[in-house]
Design a protein around this motif. Structure first.
Motif, PDB file in Angstrom:
ATOM      1  N   ASN B  22       0.885  -1.152   0.189  1.00  0.00           N
ATOM      2  CA  ASN B  22      -0.224   0.129   0.087  1.00  0.00           C
ATOM      3  C   ASN B  22       1.002   1.439  -0.037  1.00  0.00           C
ATOM      4  O   ASN B  22       1.385   1.495   1.022  1.00  0.00           O
ATOM      5  CB  ASN B  22      -0.994   0.143   1.322  1.00  0.00           C
ATOM      6  CG  ASN B  22      -1.892  -1.186   1.215  1.00  0.00           C
ATOM      7  OD1 ASN B  22      -3.058  -1.058   0.676  1.00  0.00           O
ATOM      8  ND2 ASN B  22      -1.446  -2.217   1.869  1.00  0.00           N
ATOM      9  N   ARG B  23       0.774   2.097  -1.035  1.00  0.00           N
ATOM     10  CA  ARG B  23       1.648   3.337  -1.155  1.00  0.00           C
ATOM     11  C   ARG B  23       0.566   4.502  -1.307  1.00  0.00           C
ATOM     12  O   ARG B  23       1.382   5.529  -1.462  1.00  0.00           O
ATOM     13  CB  ARG B  23       2.545   3.053  -2.422  1.00  0.00           C
ATOM     14  CG  ARG B  23       3.761   1.817  -2.063  1.00  0.00           C
ATOM     15  CD  ARG B  23       4.652   2.020  -3.035  1.00  0.00           C
ATOM     16  NE  ARG B  23       5.289   3.307  -3.542  1.00  0.00           N
ATOM     17  CZ  ARG B  23       4.903   3.977  -4.488  1.00  0.00           C
ATOM     18  NH1 ARG B  23       4.142   3.333  -5.337  1.00  0.00           N
ATOM     19  NH2 ARG B  23       5.534   4.903  -4.618  1.00  0.00           N
ATOM     20  N   LYS B  24      -0.480   4.428  -1.323  1.00  0.00           N
ATOM     21  CA  LYS B  24      -1.232   5.652  -1.279  1.00  0.00           C
ATOM     22  C   LYS B  24      -2.043   6.156  -0.208  1.00  0.00           C
ATOM     23  O   LYS B  24      -2.537   5.251   0.701  1.00  0.00           O
ATOM     24  CB  LYS B  24      -2.256   5.384  -2.624  1.00  0.00           C
ATOM     25  CG  LYS B  24      -1.887   4.986  -3.868  1.00  0.00           C
ATOM     26  CD  LYS B  24      -1.631   6.205  -4.607  1.00  0.00           C
ATOM     27  CE  LYS B  24      -1.489   5.973  -6.207  1.00  0.00           C
ATOM     28  NZ  LYS B  24      -0.285   5.108  -6.570  1.00  0.00           N
ATOM     29  N   PRO B  26      -5.125   7.403   1.909  1.00  0.00           N
ATOM     30  CA  PRO B  26      -6.668   6.683   1.913  1.00  0.00           C
ATOM     31  C   PRO B  26      -7.534   7.382   1.135  1.00  0.00           C
ATOM     32  O   PRO B  26      -8.158   6.902   0.380  1.00  0.00           O
ATOM     33  CB  PRO B  26      -6.789   6.779   3.524  1.00  0.00           C
ATOM     34  CG  PRO B  26      -6.020   7.879   3.878  1.00  0.00           C
ATOM     35  CD  PRO B  26      -4.904   8.071   3.309  1.00  0.00           C
ATOM     36  N   TYR B  31      -7.477   4.034  -4.533  1.00  0.00           N
ATOM     37  CA  TYR B  31      -6.729   2.634  -4.293  1.00  0.00           C
ATOM     38  C   TYR B  31      -6.813   2.199  -2.855  1.00  0.00           C
ATOM     39  O   TYR B  31      -6.766   0.821  -2.792  1.00  0.00           O
ATOM     40  CB  TYR B  31      -5.204   3.161  -4.826  1.00  0.00           C
ATOM     41  CG  TYR B  31      -5.090   3.566  -6.105  1.00  0.00           C
ATOM     42  CD1 TYR B  31      -4.927   2.549  -7.246  1.00  0.00           C
ATOM     43  CD2 TYR B  31      -5.329   4.948  -6.519  1.00  0.00           C
ATOM     44  CE1 TYR B  31      -4.708   2.996  -8.446  1.00  0.00           C
ATOM     45  CE2 TYR B  31      -4.877   5.394  -7.715  1.00  0.00           C
ATOM     46  CZ  TYR B  31      -4.656   4.237  -8.823  1.00  0.00           C
ATOM     47  OH  TYR B  31      -4.592   4.494 -10.173  1.00  0.00           O
ATOM     48  N   ALA B  32      -6.688   2.685  -1.916  1.00  0.00           N
ATOM     49  CA  ALA B  32      -6.417   2.228  -0.494  1.00  0.00           C
ATOM     50  C   ALA B  32      -8.045   1.432  -0.240  1.00  0.00           C
ATOM     51  O   ALA B  32      -7.849   0.241   0.402  1.00  0.00           O
ATOM     52  CB  ALA B  32      -6.361   3.391   0.480  1.00  0.00           C
ATOM     53  N   LEU B  36      -7.953  -2.539   0.458  1.00  0.00           N
ATOM     54  CA  LEU B  36      -8.622  -3.229   1.600  1.00  0.00           C
ATOM     55  C   LEU B  36      -9.503  -4.285   1.392  1.00  0.00           C
ATOM     56  O   LEU B  36      -9.541  -5.334   2.026  1.00  0.00           O
ATOM     57  CB  LEU B  36      -9.093  -2.246   2.520  1.00  0.00           C
ATOM     58  CG  LEU B  36      -9.648  -2.478   3.727  1.00  0.00           C
ATOM     59  CD1 LEU B  36      -8.497  -3.308   4.732  1.00  0.00           C
ATOM     60  CD2 LEU B  36      -9.966  -1.370   4.434  1.00  0.00           C
ATOM     61  N   PHE B  53       2.693  -1.074   4.495  1.00  0.00           N
ATOM     62  CA  PHE B  53       2.544   0.270   4.112  1.00  0.00           C
ATOM     63  C   PHE B  53       3.580   1.209   4.105  1.00  0.00           C
ATOM     64  O   PHE B  53       4.215   1.043   4.914  1.00  0.00           O
ATOM     65  CB  PHE B  53       1.526   0.753   5.350  1.00  0.00           C
ATOM     66  CG  PHE B  53       0.488   0.134   5.458  1.00  0.00           C
ATOM     67  CD1 PHE B  53      -1.049   0.335   4.836  1.00  0.00           C
ATOM     68  CD2 PHE B  53       0.185  -1.369   6.259  1.00  0.00           C
ATOM     69  CE1 PHE B  53      -2.224  -0.347   4.987  1.00  0.00           C
ATOM     70  CE2 PHE B  53      -0.921  -2.179   6.459  1.00  0.00           C
ATOM     71  CZ  PHE B  53      -2.081  -1.311   5.974  1.00  0.00           C
ATOM     72  N   GLY B  57       1.078   5.537   1.644  1.00  0.00           N
ATOM     73  CA  GLY B  57       0.449   4.177   2.378  1.00  0.00           C
ATOM     74  C   GLY B  57       0.347   4.200   3.944  1.00  0.00           C
ATOM     75  O   GLY B  57      -0.645   3.962   4.637  1.00  0.00           O
ATOM     76  N   GLN B  60      -2.781   5.490   5.443  1.00  0.00           N
ATOM     77  CA  GLN B  60      -4.077   4.692   5.704  1.00  0.00           C
ATOM     78  C   GLN B  60      -4.200   4.394   7.244  1.00  0.00           C
ATOM     79  O   GLN B  60      -5.731   3.981   7.274  1.00  0.00           O
ATOM     80  CB  GLN B  60      -3.893   3.529   4.880  1.00  0.00           C
ATOM     81  CG  GLN B  60      -3.852   3.883   3.480  1.00  0.00           C
ATOM     82  CD  GLN B  60      -3.587   2.689   2.285  1.00  0.00           C
ATOM     83  OE1 GLN B  60      -4.072   1.420   2.945  1.00  0.00           O
ATOM     84  NE2 GLN B  60      -3.170   2.796   1.035  1.00  0.00           N
ATOM     85  N   SER B  76     -11.548   3.634   7.553  1.00  0.00           N
ATOM     86  CA  SER B  76     -10.092   3.860   8.618  1.00  0.00           C
ATOM     87  C   SER B  76     -10.349   2.492   9.595  1.00  0.00           C
ATOM     88  O   SER B  76      -9.556   1.682  10.134  1.00  0.00           O
ATOM     89  CB  SER B  76      -9.762   4.851   9.077  1.00  0.00           C
ATOM     90  OG  SER B  76      -9.630   5.714   8.135  1.00  0.00           O
ATOM     91  N   TYR B  79      -9.796  -1.553   9.086  1.00  0.00           N
ATOM     92  CA  TYR B  79      -8.245  -1.832   9.536  1.00  0.00           C
ATOM     93  C   TYR B  79      -8.249  -2.738  10.715  1.00  0.00           C
ATOM     94  O   TYR B  79      -7.614  -3.539  10.877  1.00  0.00           O
ATOM     95  CB  TYR B  79      -7.190  -0.978   9.197  1.00  0.00           C
ATOM     96  CG  TYR B  79      -7.012  -0.483   7.951  1.00  0.00           C
ATOM     97  CD1 TYR B  79      -6.211  -0.932   6.885  1.00  0.00           C
ATOM     98  CD2 TYR B  79      -7.643   0.824   7.350  1.00  0.00           C
ATOM     99  CE1 TYR B  79      -6.103  -0.616   5.637  1.00  0.00           C
ATOM    100  CE2 TYR B  79      -7.529   1.269   6.309  1.00  0.00           C
ATOM    101  CZ  TYR B  79      -6.763   0.763   5.352  1.00  0.00           C
ATOM    102  OH  TYR B  79      -6.586   1.423   4.099  1.00  0.00           O
TER     103      TYR B  79
END
Lengths: 110, 146, 98
Positions: B22-24, B26, B31-32, B36, B53, B57, B60, B76, B79
């Motif tokens: 995950n690099r973006k 939220p 993407y996030a 997920l 992460f 990311g 997130q 959020s 997670y």
């Protein structure tokens, strides 16, 4: 598609899941349950209430095995098993109960 | 209506190592959330899953997100459910946290129950260095990135 | 003039390019993932603090809240949607850094 509840139209998707979770009420749940041919008992409502609590906390409807595990933790092994939950909700404790609880189709349910 | 029956998949013996990278941030892009959901679905297949992460990311996992006034779903808190889905490895890159002035205390708490230790609750988030992530990445069968 | 930046400064060049062309008297509004540029303890803090001397820098409050962040650099003004509208009427032209 939609449900008619007390003269009000409640929109749902083609599988019967509510479009807007905010439209849910006990009366809506009863109509959906009737549509699913279920006679709701306290045991059914216990699962429905639990699902709504779970959604409130995590913002997802749990997959069936997550639900079974969580029910086991909360109500004990006599309720936290596939047999008990499938007897209550023959079309799948996650899918069918989530529909009645006004939640989206469970995430991770294929 | 056979598609209404929930299915348990038997995938014993074909366990692979899956890493979700995950690099973006939220809420600015989809993407996030998409990642997920992919992770939650993949959990049904009993694979060896880890999440990484890094870069934006790490945002997130920032705790205290309140999406009411932007009228978006607050994923959020989802997670926190990863432990219920038997996802026990959330690696957060230390360098990315530091560049953003964040520490592990700024992150949502994610726990899982350890079957081998009398179901004790343990933290799923582990802060690791970029070098450690490099090693983990090379061990994978599949890396899915967003 | 008003500059709108909606991309994270860590991921895109938009914010720094914007700082490069934002002249005295103009304003920058950080929205969506652009709000991360308004936070303390990042590599962008010094640039923001320097830019604030000439340029008004604002950040959209609801987008901060959604991301769970509130450590805004001194001098950066947090605005709500009404403030967003005011900025667009006070400044002309408006440029979005996509």
């Amino acid at each position: 598609m939609s449900y008619e509840v007390n003269g009000k139209t409640i929109e749902c998707d083609e599988e019967g899941y509510l479009e807007d979770i905010g439209e849910w009420s006990l009366d809506v749940a009863k109509i959906i349950a009737k549509d699913e041919n279920l006679d709701m008992t306290d045991e059914h409502w216990e699962v429905i209430d639990y699902l709504r609590e779970y959604y409130d906390e995590y913002q997802i409807a749990p997959a069936v095995r997550v639900l079974v595990k969580a029910i086991k933790k909360k109500f004990g092994p006599e309720k936290g098993n596939n047999k008990y939950l499938y007897e209550l909700f023959p079309y799948g404790p996650a899918k069918q109960a989530c529909k009645i609880a006004g939640l989206p189709k469970p995430t991770g349910c294929v | 209506m056979s598609d209404d029956i929930e299915t348990e998949f038997e995938t014993e013996g074909v366990e692979k190592k899956f890493m979700f990278l995950n690099r973006k941030a939220p809420y600015g892009t989809i993407y996030a959330l998409e990642m997920l959901e992919t992770v939650l679905i993949s959990a049904a297949f009993d694979q060896d899953v880890s999440l990484v992460f890094m870069d934006d990311g790490v945002y997130q996992l920032k705790k205290g997100c309140d999406t009411k006034s932007v009228n978006m779903k607050n994923f959020s808190s989802t997670y926190k459910a990863l432990g219920d889905y038997d996802i026990q490895k959330l690696y957060v890159e230390r360098e990315s946290l530091e560049a953003r002035g964040l520490t592990v205390d700024d992150l949502t708490e994610v726990v899982y129950e350890d079957e081998d230790d009398d179901w004790a609750e343990k933290p799923a988030i582990r802060v690791v260095s970029r070098d450690e992530i490099a090693v983990l990445m090379e061990e994978q069968d599949v890396v899915i990135s967003a | 003039m008003l500059h709108l930046v909606n991309k994270s400064p860590f991921e895109r060049q938009a914010f720094e390019s914007c700082l490069g062309v934002a002249r005295k008297g103009s304003a920058i509004l950080l929205i969506e993932d652009g709000v991360y540029a308004a936070l303390k303890n990042t590599p962008f803090e010094a640039k923001v603090t320097e830019a604030i001397k000439d340029v008004k820098i604002c950040v959209l409050g609801p987008d901060l809240e959604a991301r769970g962040v509130d450590q805004v650099i001194e001098g950066v003004e947090v605005v709500d949607y009404g403030g967003f509208v005011d900025l667009t009427t006070e400044h002309n032209p408006v440029q979005s850094w996509l």
